[in-house]
Enzyme design. Structure first.
Site, mmCIF file in Angstrom:
data_model
loop_
_atom_site.group_PDB
_atom_site.id
_atom_site.type_symbol
_atom_site.label_atom_id
_atom_site.label_comp_id
_atom_site.label_asym_id
_atom_site.label_seq_id
_atom_site.Cartn_x
_atom_site.Cartn_y
_atom_site.Cartn_z
ATOM 1 N N GLU A 20 0.783 -1.216 0.139
ATOM 2 C CA GLU A 20 -0.172 -0.061 -0.099
ATOM 3 C C GLU A 20 0.775 1.195 0.086
ATOM 4 O OE1 GLU A 20 -3.817 0.053 0.292
ATOM 5 O OE2 GLU A 20 -3.018 2.123 -0.279
ATOM 6 N N ASP A 99 -2.171 -12.391 -0.323
ATOM 7 C CA ASP A 99 -3.341 -11.963 -0.067
ATOM 8 C C ASP A 99 -3.962 -11.398 -1.395
ATOM 9 O OD1 ASP A 99 -3.017 -11.776 2.654
ATOM 10 O OD2 ASP A 99 -1.940 -9.601 2.566
ATOM 11 N N HIS A 296 -1.720 23.557 32.702
ATOM 12 C CA HIS A 296 -1.370 22.043 32.643
ATOM 13 C C HIS A 296 0.114 22.121 33.000
ATOM 14 C CE1 HIS A 296 -4.434 21.323 28.952
ATOM 15 N NE2 HIS A 296 -4.768 22.053 29.737
HETATM 16 C C1 HCA Z 1 -5.574 -1.908 -3.735
HETATM 17 C C2 HCA Z 1 -6.913 -1.741 -3.084
HETATM 18 C C3 HCA Z 1 -6.828 -2.291 -1.661
HETATM 19 C C4 HCA Z 1 -6.739 -3.577 -1.560
HETATM 20 C C5 HCA Z 1 -6.983 -4.008 0.203
HETATM 21 C C6 HCA Z 1 -6.964 -5.542 0.448
HETATM 22 C C7 HCA Z 1 -7.926 -1.307 -0.884
HETATM 23 O O1 HCA Z 1 -4.779 -1.260 -3.642
HETATM 24 O O2 HCA Z 1 -5.422 -2.841 -4.659
HETATM 25 O O3 HCA Z 1 -6.416 -6.365 -0.410
HETATM 26 O O4 HCA Z 1 -7.417 -5.824 1.347
HETATM 27 O O5 HCA Z 1 -7.750 -0.543 -0.310
HETATM 28 O O6 HCA Z 1 -8.819 -2.044 -1.178
HETATM 29 O O7 HCA Z 1 -5.572 -1.650 -0.793
HETATM 30 CU CU CU Z 2 -5.941 -0.134 0.416
#
Ligand code: HCA
Ligand code: CU
Length: 382
Positions: A20, A99, A296
């Protein structure tokens, strides 16, 4: 529901800084960067790390191989489409887990992959069965879960659970969930599946930390985080803030992590992104333990917990008592004098406090101004 008797599951952090986080504006991690970040997060104690799909580019695949080979305690994951070729490459790269994701919202079904719910389930079951047969820990997530039909996603999750998936993922892809909705969805899901539950939440409306926390309270076992919350748009649940949230709920929950490493990890990642750690970052931001108002500071000097839910010493960061402003009180000026080794009677401290306030009314003052006034003060005999 939000009472302290709600037990939190034994939970796991899935750090997605290298997946991410790669989707954050301007991120460009070399393989060495990825190894360095992974080494730090391993020492911190994250249980999982998720990397970008090996299909993305040759470097992405090489990075997975490099991390697969390094000494580590975390489990290595990659994030793949529900696609046999993607899955095969992931396995070849040496991951511990995959995942898998596929969109279930009407938007995704209409504008992205164009598949019906039945097709989504068929594809999902097939890929889960194949990955499990390779000995791979497998997660299946319904991207954009909160804009999907509730009955549809429960049907998909149930089917994946029956297909033997290790974990199902709930994704707030566009950051529209709120804590109550998150709690309700996850607790309903908890009744429907026996497998583990993961939550992935975006921060578009500022709820990512609260949502992740409520997901855990409702029975989620895994939470996605990134260092500083980096990710697509304004990112997802920041690891440090969630640590702060869990710590304030019950300190022992975060004992398993090497808390003093947090600040360093954030500095390293920020450095690689060419940004500062934001000033208001919980725990590690420049003002996280900055105390200013006279009332404070008086209390904090006697007992810091009066105005602090988190002990900065647990994270190796320091508290700062700000004395250079018009809101200052005598106790803070006395404390400053003590730390400079200047011994002044009460009346002298009172005089300096008045002088500081009066100068601060005229202009912005600095610590040097306060120190100078303390240095010039005449020790009045009580
Ligand atoms: C993406 C989307 C994702 C996937 C999250 C997940 C999202 O960037 O492919 O696989 O749980 O936010 O839905 O990051
Ligand atoms: Cu995401």
């Amino acid at each position: 529901m939000f009472n302290r008797s709600v037990p939190l599951q034994a939970f796991n952090f899935i750090d997605s800084t290298l997946r991410e986080g790669e989707q954050f504006r301007g991120t460009h991690f070399s393989i060495d960067d990825k190894r360095e970040i992974a080494t730090l997060l391993d020492a911190f104690g994250v249980e999982y790390m998720e990397l970008s799909t090996p299909v993305a580019s040759p470097q992405s695949a090489d990075a997975i191989r490099a991390l697969a080979d390094m000494p580590r305690k975390f489990k290595l994951l990659t994030h793949i489409r529900a696609d046999r070729d993607d899955a095969r490459l992931a396995v070849d790269c040496g991951v511990d887990g995959a995942d898998v994701y596929i969109g279930t919202s009407t938007y995704m079904r209409e504008y992205s992959h164009g598949k019906s719910l039945e097709q989504v389930i068929d594809i999902g079951q097939e890929i889960v069965a194949w990955l499990k047969a390779q000995g791979i820990e497998t997660r299946f997530s319904t991207e954009d879960t909160f804009r999907s039909n509730f009955a549809d996603v429960m049907t998909v999750y149930r089917a994946m659970d029956l297909a033997g998936v290790d974990r199902v993922g709930v994704a707030d892809t566009v950051g529209i969930a709120d804590p109550l909705r998150t709690y309700n969805l996850i607790s309903n899901l908890r009744e429907v599946v026996d497998c583990d539950i993961e939550f992935h939440g975006h921060n578009d409306s500022g709820c990512a930390v609260a949502n992740a926390f409520c997901a855990l309270q409702a029975g989620a076992t895994h939470v996605d985080t990134t260092v500083l919350g980096i990710g697509e748009r304004n990112g997802i649940t920041p690891m440090g803030a969630l640590i702060g949230r869990l710590y304030s709920y019950e300190r022992a929950l975060v004992d398993k992590y090497d808390l003093p490493l947090l600040a360093q990890i954030e500095r390293v990642v920020a450095g690689k992104l060419g940004i500062e750690v934001p000033f208001n970052t919980p725990i590690t931001g420049a003002v996280a333990f900055h105390h200013k108002a006279g009332v404070h500071t008086k209390a904090v000097l006697r007992n810091p917990t009066t105005y602090e839910a988190i002990n900065p010493e647990d994270f190796g960061v320091t508290r700062y008592i700000d004395v250079a402003h018009r809101l200052v009180g005598r106790n803070a000026i006395r404390d400053r004098a003590d730390s400079l080794g200047i011994d002044l009677a009460d009346e002298a401290i009172r005089q300096v406090t008045l002088q500081v306030k009066s100068l601060a009314d005229e202009r912005q003052i600095s610590l040097d101004d306060v120190d100078r006034m303390l240095g010039e003060a005449l020790p009045v005999v009580d």
